[in-house]
Design an enzyme around this catalytic site. Sequence first.
Site, PDB file in Angstrom:
ATOM      1  N   HIS A 254       2.752   1.655   1.373  1.00  0.00           N
ATOM      2  CA  HIS A 254       2.795   1.847   2.828  1.00  0.00           C
ATOM      3  C   HIS A 254       1.415   1.554   3.386  1.00  0.00           C
ATOM      4  O   HIS A 254       0.411   2.025   2.840  1.00  0.00           O
ATOM      5  CB  HIS A 254       3.216   3.274   3.191  1.00  0.00           C
ATOM      6  CG  HIS A 254       4.588   3.607   2.714  1.00  0.00           C
ATOM      7  ND1 HIS A 254       5.722   3.163   3.357  1.00  0.00           N
ATOM      8  CD2 HIS A 254       5.008   4.304   1.635  1.00  0.00           C
ATOM      9  CE1 HIS A 254       6.781   3.580   2.693  1.00  0.00           C
ATOM     10  NE2 HIS A 254       6.379   4.277   1.639  1.00  0.00           N
TER      11      HIS A 254
ATOM     12  N   TYR B  22      -1.176   0.015  11.474  1.00  0.00           N
ATOM     13  CA  TYR B  22      -0.826  -0.991  10.472  1.00  0.00           C
ATOM     14  C   TYR B  22      -1.885  -2.065  10.259  1.00  0.00           C
ATOM     15  O   TYR B  22      -1.726  -2.908   9.389  1.00  0.00           O
ATOM     16  CB  TYR B  22       0.512  -1.641  10.838  1.00  0.00           C
ATOM     17  CG  TYR B  22       1.616  -0.628  10.984  1.00  0.00           C
ATOM     18  CD1 TYR B  22       2.084   0.077   9.879  1.00  0.00           C
ATOM     19  CD2 TYR B  22       2.181  -0.350  12.225  1.00  0.00           C
ATOM     20  CE1 TYR B  22       3.088   1.023  10.006  1.00  0.00           C
ATOM     21  CE2 TYR B  22       3.191   0.591  12.362  1.00  0.00           C
ATOM     22  CZ  TYR B  22       3.632   1.273  11.249  1.00  0.00           C
ATOM     23  OH  TYR B  22       4.618   2.212  11.374  1.00  0.00           O
TER      24      TYR B  22
END
EC number: 4.2.1.10
Length: 150
Positions: free
Chosen positions: A101, A26
């Site tokens: 995402h 991430y």
Amino acid sequence: MSSQAKVLLVNGPNLNLLGRREPGHYGHHTLEQIVSDLQQQAADANLQLEHIQSNAEHLLIEAIHNTDADFVIINPAAFTHTSVALRDALLGVAIPFIEVHLSNVHSREPFRHHSYFSDKAVGIICGLGAQGYQFALQSVIAQLKASQQK
């Protein structure tokens, strides 16, 4: 854009942990940094950006139900693979949306490959980290300008 359009930015569960949760997937940007950058990008385009992040599905649904936004940018996070209710909220208000995402969900575990949102999204951006949000907002700005010129 002549009048100030509005975009709702929706971030799902665990995204409040960005910057410290699995940075290999991430990245190192915090959610606060991402939102701050988007607020500036929106302001530069005379666009109002509202943001909600919640780990509670019903709060995200209520925010979508109550918005008067012209466009939604959504990272449903884990709800991507589980939430028919969140999908139905987006369809119920009939506001176009882009799905974002941070990680490439297709290069991860098989259960992450399915999205309840992708088939209804205007577009999908995945795997480009925090920059994916900026690309989504660039696309929203272009689409809103194009719709005003019609």
